[in-house]
Motif scaffolding. Structure first.
Motif, PDB file in Angstrom:
ATOM      1  N   HIS A 115      46.049 -21.090  28.358  1.00  0.00           N
ATOM      2  CA  HIS A 115      45.830 -21.470  29.749  1.00  0.00           C
ATOM      3  C   HIS A 115      44.828 -20.530  30.415  1.00  0.00           C
ATOM      4  O   HIS A 115      43.838 -20.968  31.027  1.00  0.00           O
ATOM      5  N   ILE A 116      45.047 -19.233  30.279  1.00  0.00           N
ATOM      6  CA  ILE A 116      44.157 -18.255  30.901  1.00  0.00           C
ATOM      7  C   ILE A 116      42.787 -18.284  30.225  1.00  0.00           C
ATOM      8  O   ILE A 116      41.754 -18.146  30.890  1.00  0.00           O
ATOM      9  N   GLY A 117      42.769 -18.470  28.904  1.00  0.00           N
ATOM     10  CA  GLY A 117      41.494 -18.571  28.211  1.00  0.00           C
ATOM     11  C   GLY A 117      40.668 -19.746  28.711  1.00  0.00           C
ATOM     12  O   GLY A 117      39.445 -19.636  28.891  1.00  0.00           O
ATOM     13  N   SER A 118      41.328 -20.875  28.992  1.00  0.00           N
ATOM     14  CA  SER A 118      40.623 -22.054  29.508  1.00  0.00           C
ATOM     15  C   SER A 118      40.081 -21.788  30.905  1.00  0.00           C
ATOM     16  O   SER A 118      38.942 -22.170  31.225  1.00  0.00           O
ATOM     17  N   ALA A 120      39.339 -18.889  32.026  1.00  0.00           N
ATOM     18  CA  ALA A 120      38.259 -17.911  31.880  1.00  0.00           C
ATOM     19  C   ALA A 120      36.937 -18.641  31.623  1.00  0.00           C
ATOM     20  O   ALA A 120      35.889 -18.282  32.201  1.00  0.00           O
ATOM     21  N   LEU A 121      36.965 -19.669  30.771  1.00  0.00           N
ATOM     22  CA  LEU A 121      35.764 -20.473  30.544  1.00  0.00           C
ATOM     23  C   LEU A 121      35.342 -21.193  31.826  1.00  0.00           C
ATOM     24  O   LEU A 121      34.152 -21.311  32.136  1.00  0.00           O
ATOM     25  N   TYR A 122      36.316 -21.664  32.567  1.00  0.00           N
ATOM     26  CA  TYR A 122      36.086 -22.323  33.867  1.00  0.00           C
ATOM     27  C   TYR A 122      35.379 -21.357  34.820  1.00  0.00           C
ATOM     28  O   TYR A 122      34.395 -21.702  35.472  1.00  0.00           O
ATOM     29  N   ASN A 123      35.875 -20.110  34.891  1.00  0.00           N
ATOM     30  CA  ASN A 123      35.257 -19.103  35.752  1.00  0.00           C
ATOM     31  C   ASN A 123      33.863 -18.726  35.268  1.00  0.00           C
ATOM     32  O   ASN A 123      32.952 -18.504  36.074  1.00  0.00           O
ATOM     33  N   PHE A 124      33.717 -18.614  33.954  1.00  0.00           N
ATOM     34  CA  PHE A 124      32.389 -18.336  33.384  1.00  0.00           C
ATOM     35  C   PHE A 124      31.403 -19.410  33.830  1.00  0.00           C
ATOM     36  O   PHE A 124      30.268 -19.113  34.221  1.00  0.00           O
ATOM     37  N   LEU A 125      31.851 -20.635  33.780  1.00  0.00           N
ATOM     38  CA  LEU A 125      31.021 -21.768  34.177  1.00  0.00           C
ATOM     39  C   LEU A 125      30.629 -21.676  35.652  1.00  0.00           C
ATOM     40  O   LEU A 125      29.472 -21.900  36.028  1.00  0.00           O
ATOM     41  N   ILE A 126      31.588 -21.320  36.501  1.00  0.00           N
ATOM     42  CA  ILE A 126      31.308 -21.206  37.939  1.00  0.00           C
ATOM     43  C   ILE A 126      30.310 -20.077  38.201  1.00  0.00           C
ATOM     44  O   ILE A 126      29.384 -20.218  39.009  1.00  0.00           O
ATOM     45  N   GLY A 127      30.481 -18.950  37.516  1.00  0.00           N
ATOM     46  CA  GLY A 127      29.538 -17.853  37.665  1.00  0.00           C
ATOM     47  C   GLY A 127      28.150 -18.235  37.178  1.00  0.00           C
ATOM     48  O   GLY A 127      27.139 -17.886  37.804  1.00  0.00           O
ATOM     49  N   TYR A 128      28.088 -18.970  36.082  1.00  0.00           N
ATOM     50  CA  TYR A 128      26.798 -19.385  35.523  1.00  0.00           C
ATOM     51  C   TYR A 128      26.078 -20.357  36.457  1.00  0.00           C
ATOM     52  O   TYR A 128      24.874 -20.223  36.715  1.00  0.00           O
ATOM     53  N   ASN A 155      43.705 -21.574  42.892  1.00  0.00           N
ATOM     54  CA  ASN A 155      43.950 -21.417  41.462  1.00  0.00           C
ATOM     55  C   ASN A 155      44.773 -20.166  41.166  1.00  0.00           C
ATOM     56  O   ASN A 155      45.661 -20.176  40.307  1.00  0.00           O
ATOM     57  N   ASP A 156      44.450 -19.065  41.847  1.00  0.00           N
ATOM     58  CA  ASP A 156      45.189 -17.822  41.634  1.00  0.00           C
ATOM     59  C   ASP A 156      46.665 -18.005  41.928  1.00  0.00           C
ATOM     60  O   ASP A 156      47.529 -17.536  41.189  1.00  0.00           O
ATOM     61  N   LYS A 157      46.966 -18.672  43.037  1.00  0.00           N
ATOM     62  CA  LYS A 157      48.364 -18.887  43.397  1.00  0.00           C
ATOM     63  C   LYS A 157      49.071 -19.738  42.349  1.00  0.00           C
ATOM     64  O   LYS A 157      50.209 -19.466  41.959  1.00  0.00           O
ATOM     65  N   SER A 158      48.386 -20.770  41.851  1.00  0.00           N
ATOM     66  CA  SER A 158      48.973 -21.646  40.846  1.00  0.00           C
ATOM     67  C   SER A 158      49.222 -20.895  39.535  1.00  0.00           C
ATOM     68  O   SER A 158      50.302 -21.008  38.933  1.00  0.00           O
ATOM     69  N   LEU A 159      48.239 -20.117  39.089  1.00  0.00           N
ATOM     70  CA  LEU A 159      48.385 -19.374  37.836  1.00  0.00           C
ATOM     71  C   LEU A 159      49.441 -18.288  37.951  1.00  0.00           C
ATOM     72  O   LEU A 159      50.194 -18.028  37.002  1.00  0.00           O
ATOM     73  N   ARG A 160      49.526 -17.669  39.098  1.00  0.00           N
ATOM     74  CA  ARG A 160      50.555 -16.640  39.314  1.00  0.00           C
ATOM     75  C   ARG A 160      51.944 -17.275  39.297  1.00  0.00           C
ATOM     76  O   ARG A 160      52.902 -16.689  38.788  1.00  0.00           O
ATOM     77  N   GLY A 171      45.887 -11.652  33.378  1.00  0.00           N
ATOM     78  CA  GLY A 171      45.103 -12.836  33.667  1.00  0.00           C
ATOM     79  C   GLY A 171      44.002 -12.644  34.681  1.00  0.00           C
ATOM     80  O   GLY A 171      42.854 -13.042  34.447  1.00  0.00           O
ATOM     81  N   ARG A 172      44.323 -12.044  35.812  1.00  0.00           N
ATOM     82  CA  ARG A 172      43.309 -11.933  36.869  1.00  0.00           C
ATOM     83  C   ARG A 172      42.138 -11.061  36.438  1.00  0.00           C
ATOM     84  O   ARG A 172      41.001 -11.269  36.859  1.00  0.00           O
ATOM     85  N   TRP A 173      42.418 -10.085  35.566  1.00  0.00           N
ATOM     86  CA  TRP A 173      41.334  -9.220  35.083  1.00  0.00           C
ATOM     87  C   TRP A 173      40.412  -9.981  34.143  1.00  0.00           C
ATOM     88  O   TRP A 173      39.184  -9.805  34.169  1.00  0.00           O
ATOM     89  N   LEU A 174      40.998 -10.835  33.305  1.00  0.00           N
ATOM     90  CA  LEU A 174      40.188 -11.647  32.403  1.00  0.00           C
ATOM     91  C   LEU A 174      39.333 -12.631  33.192  1.00  0.00           C
ATOM     92  O   LEU A 174      38.143 -12.821  32.891  1.00  0.00           O
ATOM     93  N   LEU A 175      39.915 -13.248  34.229  1.00  0.00           N
ATOM     94  CA  LEU A 175      39.159 -14.199  35.029  1.00  0.00           C
ATOM     95  C   LEU A 175      38.041 -13.501  35.800  1.00  0.00           C
ATOM     96  O   LEU A 175      36.945 -14.050  35.970  1.00  0.00           O
ATOM     97  N   THR A 176      38.315 -12.297  36.261  1.00  0.00           N
ATOM     98  CA  THR A 176      37.285 -11.512  36.958  1.00  0.00           C
ATOM     99  C   THR A 176      36.126 -11.190  36.020  1.00  0.00           C
ATOM    100  O   THR A 176      34.951 -11.336  36.382  1.00  0.00           O
ATOM    101  N   ALA A 177      36.458 -10.758  34.806  1.00  0.00           N
ATOM    102  CA  ALA A 177      35.408 -10.444  33.828  1.00  0.00           C
ATOM    103  C   ALA A 177      34.626 -11.700  33.462  1.00  0.00           C
ATOM    104  O   ALA A 177      33.401 -11.649  33.287  1.00  0.00           O
ATOM    105  N   ALA A 178      35.312 -12.834  33.375  1.00  0.00           N
ATOM    106  CA  ALA A 178      34.653 -14.073  32.961  1.00  0.00           C
ATOM    107  C   ALA A 178      33.613 -14.512  33.976  1.00  0.00           C
ATOM    108  O   ALA A 178      32.503 -14.932  33.601  1.00  0.00           O
TER     109      ALA A 178
END
Length: 241
Positions: A115-118, A120-128, A155-160, A171-178
């Protein structure tokens, strides 16, 4: 635009790191702020991202050879539907994991990683895409940041809620890095229009599903009027600028 987008990326990062301190979001019935944020995100998808897909499709007509890419040229909205289906599948997986585990409030470790890996790709996409949007004007970047920043809070509230302490610890650190990595990739690489159109389509489908899954369940006790206010007010703003 590099410095401008860097400021927005820092804003995204701060949202992920400190959204847990927004205690008012935990209220039941669901915080009206989250419903307004959902409405704004939906307005952005329908008035900006989906029209952008139409622009890409017109630009790509006749440019691609026969084959898989040629199919995408004429059916880019299918990719948006695929993005929606992917995130719907992830949510079903999380709910099934909760039912199977002893701790009914938290999904299992393996599901957490997927879930978090997916996301993370979503966040990578938004940053890109912050760098590679079609409308990379100062206003275009700002509207993107504003809508996606509010979407991150939801999203943060849902994942938490799904993963409890695992999300804050890992999770939040991985999403931040992504999202930071996505921005770095965006400023350092150039890709074809067809690739950008596919990424925009996946993002559009993902945003629609992630907003709707938070607004529709009965136990959320969501607020329809704030959702409509957010959607209508942001729509008017996008149409006026």
């Amino acid at each position: 635009m590099v410095m401008t987008t860097l400021i927005y990326i820092i804003g995204f990062i701060l949202i992920h790191l400190f959204s847990k301190n927004m205690k008012f979001l935990d209220a039941v019935p669901r915080s009206r702020f989250l419903s307004v944020a959902g409405g704004i995100s939906v307005a952005y998808v329908f008035l900006f991202l989906l029209p952008e897909l139409g622009h890409f499709q017109r630009e790509l007509e006749g440019e691609l050879d026969n084959g898989g890419w040629a199919f995408i040229e004429s059916h880019i909205y299918i990719v948006a539907m695929l993005g929606l289906a992917i995130f719907y599948g992830l949510e079903v997986m999380v709910k099934q994991s909760k039912r199977r585990t002893e701790n009914k409030e938290k999904a299992g470790k393996g599901v957490f990683l997927v879930h978090i890996g997916s996301f993370a790709l979503y966040n990578f996409l938004i940053g890109y895409l912050l760098v590679h949007q079609h409308d990379i004007s100062s206003w275009g970047a700002f509207f993107y940041f504003f809508a996606m920043g509010l979407h991150f809070i939801t999203n943060d509230k849902s994942l938490r809620s799904s993963h409890k302490k695992d999300y804050d610890k890992y999770g939040r650190w991985l999403l931040t890095a992504a999202i930071a990595c996505g921005w770095i990739a965006g400023i350092s690489t150039e890709v074809s229009g067809v690739v950008v159109s596919i990424l925009v389509a996946l993002l559009a489908g993902g945003v629609i599903l992630n907003v709707m899954k938070e607004e529709l369940p009965e136990e959320r006790e969501s607020s329809f009027l704030p959702f409509v206010i957010g959607m209508v007010s942001y729509s008017v703003l996008l149409l006026l600028i």
